[in-house]
Write a protein that holds these residues in place. Structure first.
Motif, mmCIF file in Angstrom:
data_model
loop_
_atom_site.group_PDB
_atom_site.id
_atom_site.type_symbol
_atom_site.label_atom_id
_atom_site.label_comp_id
_atom_site.label_asym_id
_atom_site.label_seq_id
_atom_site.Cartn_x
_atom_site.Cartn_y
_atom_site.Cartn_z
ATOM 1 N N CYS A 27 -72.486 -36.676 -161.138
ATOM 2 C CA CYS A 27 -72.987 -35.958 -159.993
ATOM 3 C C CYS A 27 -74.378 -35.402 -160.448
ATOM 4 N N PHE A 28 -75.376 -36.172 -159.561
ATOM 5 C CA PHE A 28 -76.855 -35.864 -160.375
ATOM 6 C C PHE A 28 -77.228 -35.036 -159.260
ATOM 7 N N PRO A 29 -78.821 -33.973 -159.907
ATOM 8 C CA PRO A 29 -79.043 -32.682 -159.343
ATOM 9 C C PRO A 29 -80.271 -32.480 -158.928
ATOM 10 N N HIS A 30 -80.563 -31.758 -158.427
ATOM 11 C CA HIS A 30 -81.759 -31.700 -156.841
ATOM 12 C C HIS A 30 -82.673 -30.804 -157.906
ATOM 13 N N ALA A 31 -83.530 -31.397 -158.095
ATOM 14 C CA ALA A 31 -85.587 -31.435 -157.954
ATOM 15 C C ALA A 31 -85.315 -29.445 -158.704
ATOM 16 N N GLY A 32 -85.899 -29.951 -159.865
ATOM 17 C CA GLY A 32 -85.630 -28.346 -160.772
ATOM 18 C C GLY A 32 -84.266 -28.250 -162.106
ATOM 19 N N ALA A 33 -83.656 -28.682 -160.801
ATOM 20 C CA ALA A 33 -82.258 -28.117 -161.861
ATOM 21 C C ALA A 33 -82.134 -29.840 -163.401
ATOM 22 N N SER A 34 -81.192 -29.052 -163.427
ATOM 23 C CA SER A 34 -79.983 -29.860 -165.324
ATOM 24 C C SER A 34 -78.611 -29.973 -164.679
ATOM 25 N N ALA A 35 -78.009 -31.022 -165.737
ATOM 26 C CA ALA A 35 -77.138 -31.145 -165.514
ATOM 27 C C ALA A 35 -75.554 -29.969 -165.410
ATOM 28 N N ALA A 36 -76.220 -28.541 -166.146
ATOM 29 C CA ALA A 36 -75.589 -27.622 -166.373
ATOM 30 C C ALA A 36 -74.994 -26.986 -164.756
ATOM 31 N N VAL A 37 -76.272 -27.387 -163.255
ATOM 32 C CA VAL A 37 -75.644 -27.212 -162.551
ATOM 33 C C VAL A 37 -73.937 -27.119 -162.219
ATOM 34 N N TYR A 38 -73.808 -28.285 -162.432
ATOM 35 C CA TYR A 38 -72.359 -28.868 -162.422
ATOM 36 C C TYR A 38 -71.190 -28.755 -163.788
ATOM 37 N N ALA A 39 -71.827 -27.937 -164.349
ATOM 38 C CA ALA A 39 -70.788 -27.349 -165.351
ATOM 39 C C ALA A 39 -69.684 -26.715 -164.234
ATOM 40 N N PRO A 40 -69.703 -26.049 -163.527
ATOM 41 C CA PRO A 40 -68.667 -25.113 -162.964
ATOM 42 C C PRO A 40 -66.991 -25.479 -162.406
ATOM 43 N N TRP A 41 -68.341 -27.042 -162.307
ATOM 44 C CA TRP A 41 -67.432 -28.169 -161.216
ATOM 45 C C TRP A 41 -66.142 -28.800 -161.736
#
Length: 251
Positions: A27-41
Protein backbone atom coordinates in the motif's frame (compact mmCIF):
# COMPACT_ATOMS: atom_id res chain seq x y z
CA UNK A 1 9.81 -19.67 1.62
CA UNK A 2 10.40 -15.95 2.03
CA UNK A 3 12.29 -13.75 -0.38
CA UNK A 4 15.61 -12.58 1.08
CA UNK A 5 15.46 -9.12 2.57
CA UNK A 6 17.85 -6.57 1.15
CA UNK A 7 19.49 -4.20 3.64
CA UNK A 8 17.17 -1.33 2.71
CA UNK A 9 13.92 -3.32 2.93
CA UNK A 10 13.13 -2.24 6.53
CA UNK A 11 13.23 1.41 5.46
CA UNK A 12 10.58 0.82 2.81
CA UNK A 13 8.57 -1.74 4.79
CA UNK A 14 8.65 -0.45 8.38
CA UNK A 15 5.97 -2.88 9.58
CA UNK A 16 7.89 -5.82 8.20
CA UNK A 17 7.93 -7.94 5.05
CA UNK A 18 5.35 -10.73 4.94
CA UNK A 19 6.24 -14.22 3.66
CA UNK A 20 5.93 -14.51 -0.10
CA UNK A 21 3.72 -17.56 0.44
CA UNK A 22 1.07 -15.21 1.85
CA UNK A 23 -1.33 -13.05 -0.16
CA UNK A 24 0.02 -9.51 0.20
CA UNK A 25 -1.12 -6.00 -0.71
CA UNK A 26 1.61 -3.35 -0.82
CA UNK A 27 0.00 0.00 0.00
CA UNK A 28 1.41 3.35 -1.17
CA UNK A 29 0.45 6.50 0.80
CA UNK A 30 -0.96 9.79 -0.45
CA UNK A 31 0.95 13.06 -0.48
CA UNK A 32 2.28 14.03 2.94
CA UNK A 33 1.28 10.70 4.50
CA UNK A 34 3.37 7.85 5.87
CA UNK A 35 3.00 4.09 6.00
CA UNK A 36 1.20 4.56 9.32
CA UNK A 37 -2.06 5.47 7.53
CA UNK A 38 -2.38 1.81 6.56
CA UNK A 39 -1.38 0.27 9.88
CA UNK A 40 -5.03 -0.13 11.05
CA UNK A 41 -5.81 -2.03 7.85
CA UNK A 42 -3.72 -4.94 9.07
CA UNK A 43 -6.20 -5.69 11.81
CA UNK A 44 -9.14 -5.32 9.42
CA UNK A 45 -7.59 -7.75 6.96
CA UNK A 46 -6.88 -10.34 9.64
CA UNK A 47 -5.47 -13.57 8.25
CA UNK A 48 -7.00 -13.07 4.80
CA UNK A 49 -4.23 -10.79 3.57
CA UNK A 50 -0.97 -9.26 4.67
CA UNK A 51 -1.23 -5.48 4.37
CA UNK A 52 2.29 -4.18 3.66
CA UNK A 53 2.47 -0.37 3.99
CA UNK A 54 5.28 1.21 1.97
CA UNK A 55 7.32 4.06 3.46
CA UNK A 56 8.86 6.52 0.97
CA UNK A 57 11.67 8.77 2.25
CA UNK A 58 11.05 12.14 3.90
CA UNK A 59 8.51 10.99 6.52
CA UNK A 60 8.27 9.18 9.86
CA UNK A 61 11.49 7.31 10.65
CA UNK A 62 12.84 8.38 7.23
CA UNK A 63 12.28 12.09 7.84
CA UNK A 64 16.01 12.89 7.58
CA UNK A 65 16.10 11.49 4.04
CA UNK A 66 15.24 13.83 1.19
CA UNK A 67 11.79 13.23 -0.26
CA UNK A 68 11.62 12.49 -3.97
CA UNK A 69 10.25 15.05 -6.41
CA UNK A 70 10.27 12.65 -9.38
CA UNK A 71 8.16 9.52 -9.67
CA UNK A 72 10.77 7.88 -11.90
CA UNK A 73 13.54 8.32 -9.31
CA UNK A 74 11.27 7.09 -6.53
CA UNK A 75 10.25 4.00 -8.51
CA UNK A 76 13.81 3.18 -9.56
CA UNK A 77 15.11 3.25 -5.98
CA UNK A 78 12.13 1.37 -4.58
CA UNK A 79 12.43 -1.46 -7.11
CA UNK A 80 16.19 -1.64 -6.63
CA UNK A 81 15.77 -1.92 -2.86
CA UNK A 82 12.73 -4.18 -2.45
CA UNK A 83 11.98 -5.58 -5.89
CA UNK A 84 12.63 -9.08 -4.59
CA UNK A 85 9.52 -8.76 -2.40
CA UNK A 86 7.30 -8.54 -5.47
CA UNK A 87 6.64 -12.20 -6.13
CA UNK A 88 3.92 -14.74 -5.42
CA UNK A 89 0.31 -13.66 -4.89
CA UNK A 90 0.60 -9.93 -4.35
CA UNK A 91 -1.16 -6.73 -5.37
CA UNK A 92 -0.55 -2.99 -5.22
CA UNK A 93 -2.85 -0.34 -3.78
CA UNK A 94 -2.22 3.40 -3.89
CA UNK A 95 -4.31 6.41 -2.96
CA UNK A 96 -3.93 9.77 -4.73
CA UNK A 97 -0.17 10.23 -5.29
CA UNK A 98 0.20 6.63 -4.15
CA UNK A 99 -1.98 5.50 -7.08
CA UNK A 100 0.49 7.05 -9.50
CA UNK A 101 3.43 5.42 -7.73
CA UNK A 102 1.73 1.99 -7.69
CA UNK A 103 0.97 2.31 -11.41
CA UNK A 104 4.53 3.29 -12.33
CA UNK A 105 6.07 0.56 -10.15
CA UNK A 106 3.90 -1.94 -12.02
CA UNK A 107 5.12 -0.61 -15.36
CA UNK A 108 8.74 -0.69 -14.14
CA UNK A 109 8.42 -4.34 -13.14
CA UNK A 110 7.08 -5.17 -16.59
CA UNK A 111 9.94 -3.26 -18.23
CA UNK A 112 12.59 -5.25 -16.37
CA UNK A 113 10.86 -8.59 -16.93
CA UNK A 114 9.87 -9.07 -13.28
CA UNK A 115 6.61 -10.58 -12.08
CA UNK A 116 3.85 -7.94 -12.05
CA UNK A 117 1.24 -7.80 -9.29
CA UNK A 118 -1.82 -10.03 -9.63
CA UNK A 119 -3.99 -6.92 -9.43
CA UNK A 120 -3.52 -3.15 -9.40
CA UNK A 121 -5.85 -1.15 -7.14
CA UNK A 122 -5.83 2.65 -7.52
CA UNK A 123 -7.77 5.28 -5.62
CA UNK A 124 -8.54 8.99 -5.56
CA UNK A 125 -6.55 10.03 -8.60
CA UNK A 126 -7.40 10.89 -12.18
CA UNK A 127 -6.04 8.40 -14.69
CA UNK A 128 -2.44 9.43 -15.42
CA UNK A 129 -2.79 9.66 -19.20
CA UNK A 130 -5.28 12.52 -18.83
CA UNK A 131 -4.10 16.16 -18.96
CA UNK A 132 -3.87 17.79 -15.53
CA UNK A 133 -6.04 20.90 -15.74
CA UNK A 134 -6.35 21.58 -12.01
CA UNK A 135 -4.67 24.36 -10.06
CA UNK A 136 -1.06 23.46 -9.36
CA UNK A 137 -0.46 23.38 -5.62
CA UNK A 138 3.22 22.68 -5.16
CA UNK A 139 4.47 26.27 -5.49
CA UNK A 140 1.62 28.05 -3.70
CA UNK A 141 2.55 30.30 -0.76
CA UNK A 142 2.26 28.33 2.43
CA UNK A 143 -1.02 29.90 3.68
CA UNK A 144 -2.72 29.14 0.36
CA UNK A 145 -1.28 25.64 0.25
CA UNK A 146 -2.59 24.90 3.75
CA UNK A 147 -6.01 26.25 2.77
CA UNK A 148 -6.13 23.91 -0.22
CA UNK A 149 -5.08 20.92 1.90
CA UNK A 150 -7.79 21.73 4.44
CA UNK A 151 -10.39 21.58 1.68
CA UNK A 152 -9.21 18.13 0.65
CA UNK A 153 -9.17 16.87 4.24
CA UNK A 154 -6.95 14.11 5.57
CA UNK A 155 -4.55 16.48 7.29
CA UNK A 156 -4.61 16.12 11.09
CA UNK A 157 -5.70 19.18 13.07
CA UNK A 158 -2.67 18.62 15.27
CA UNK A 159 -0.50 19.48 12.27
CA UNK A 160 -2.64 22.32 10.92
CA UNK A 161 -2.80 24.07 14.30
CA UNK A 162 0.86 23.67 15.24
CA UNK A 163 3.24 26.02 13.38
CA UNK A 164 6.35 24.00 14.22
CA UNK A 165 4.82 20.81 12.82
CA UNK A 166 3.62 22.64 9.74
CA UNK A 167 7.15 23.90 9.14
CA UNK A 168 8.32 20.26 9.05
CA UNK A 169 5.45 18.95 6.93
CA UNK A 170 5.16 21.62 4.24
CA UNK A 171 8.43 20.70 2.44
CA UNK A 172 7.27 17.07 2.32
CA UNK A 173 3.90 18.09 0.91
CA UNK A 174 5.60 20.21 -1.73
CA UNK A 175 7.90 17.35 -2.75
CA UNK A 176 5.02 14.86 -2.95
CA UNK A 177 2.85 17.31 -4.87
CA UNK A 178 5.72 17.76 -7.32
CA UNK A 179 5.83 13.98 -7.87
CA UNK A 180 2.15 14.17 -8.79
CA UNK A 181 1.97 17.48 -10.66
CA UNK A 182 5.25 17.30 -12.63
CA UNK A 183 4.47 13.80 -13.89
CA UNK A 184 4.66 13.34 -17.67
CA UNK A 185 2.81 10.28 -18.92
CA UNK A 186 4.53 8.02 -21.44
CA UNK A 187 2.29 5.92 -23.66
CA UNK A 188 2.87 2.18 -23.31
CA UNK A 189 0.87 -0.96 -24.00
CA UNK A 190 -1.97 -1.54 -21.52
CA UNK A 191 -1.06 -3.60 -18.47
CA UNK A 192 -1.79 -7.34 -18.74
CA UNK A 193 -3.39 -7.50 -15.29
CA UNK A 194 -6.79 -6.61 -13.81
CA UNK A 195 -7.16 -3.03 -12.57
CA UNK A 196 -9.71 -1.69 -10.07
CA UNK A 197 -10.25 2.02 -9.37
CA UNK A 198 -11.87 3.47 -6.25
CA UNK A 199 -13.08 6.99 -5.59
CA UNK A 200 -15.17 9.24 -3.42
CA UNK A 201 -18.30 11.05 -4.54
CA UNK A 202 -17.55 14.72 -5.11
CA UNK A 203 -13.79 14.27 -4.89
CA UNK A 204 -12.31 17.53 -6.26
CA UNK A 205 -9.19 15.66 -7.38
CA UNK A 206 -10.82 12.82 -9.35
CA UNK A 207 -14.31 12.79 -10.85
CA UNK A 208 -16.09 9.68 -12.14
CA UNK A 209 -14.96 10.11 -15.75
CA UNK A 210 -11.35 10.56 -14.68
CA UNK A 211 -11.56 7.38 -12.61
CA UNK A 212 -13.21 5.43 -15.45
CA UNK A 213 -10.30 6.40 -17.71
CA UNK A 214 -8.05 4.05 -15.71
CA UNK A 215 -9.80 1.31 -17.68
CA UNK A 216 -7.84 2.36 -20.76
CA UNK A 217 -4.63 1.26 -19.05
CA UNK A 218 -5.42 -2.44 -18.70
CA UNK A 219 -5.91 -5.16 -21.30
CA UNK A 220 -7.60 -7.25 -18.61
CA UNK A 221 -10.68 -6.67 -16.43
CA UNK A 222 -11.53 -3.22 -15.10
CA UNK A 223 -13.89 -2.26 -12.29
CA UNK A 224 -14.81 1.03 -10.63
CA UNK A 225 -16.19 1.44 -7.09
CA UNK A 226 -17.22 4.81 -5.68
CA UNK A 227 -18.34 5.76 -2.18
CA UNK A 228 -19.58 8.78 -0.24
CA UNK A 229 -16.90 10.80 1.48
CA UNK A 230 -14.92 12.89 -0.99
CA UNK A 231 -11.18 12.54 -1.43
CA UNK A 232 -10.66 10.68 1.83
CA UNK A 233 -13.68 8.38 1.57
CA UNK A 234 -11.38 5.45 2.39
CA UNK A 235 -11.04 6.52 6.03
CA UNK A 236 -14.51 5.01 6.57
CA UNK A 237 -14.50 2.41 3.81
CA UNK A 238 -11.28 0.51 4.46
CA UNK A 239 -13.19 -2.66 5.30
CA UNK A 240 -15.02 -2.65 1.97
CA UNK A 241 -11.81 -2.06 0.04
CA UNK A 242 -10.06 -4.89 1.87
CA UNK A 243 -12.97 -7.23 1.13
CA UNK A 244 -12.46 -6.47 -2.57
CA UNK A 245 -8.70 -6.99 -2.29
CA UNK A 246 -9.22 -10.37 -0.64
CA UNK A 247 -11.85 -11.50 -3.15
CA UNK A 248 -9.72 -10.53 -6.14
CA UNK A 249 -6.55 -12.20 -4.86
CA UNK A 250 -8.44 -15.32 -3.81
CA UNK A 251 -10.14 -15.52 -7.21
Amino acid sequence: MTAPNRPNAPRWLPLGAAPTTQRRVFCFPHAGASAAVYAPWRGIAGDRLAICPVQPPGRAERFREKAFTSVDALVDELVADIGDQFTGDYAFFGHSMGALVAFEVTRKLRAIGAQPPKHLFVSGRAAPQLPDTRKQLRALPTPQLIAELKVLGGMPDAVINEPELLELFVPLFRADLTVNEAYAHRAEDPLPIPLTAFGGHGDPRADDDELKAWGELTADRFALHTYPGGHFYLEKKAGELIDIFAAELAG
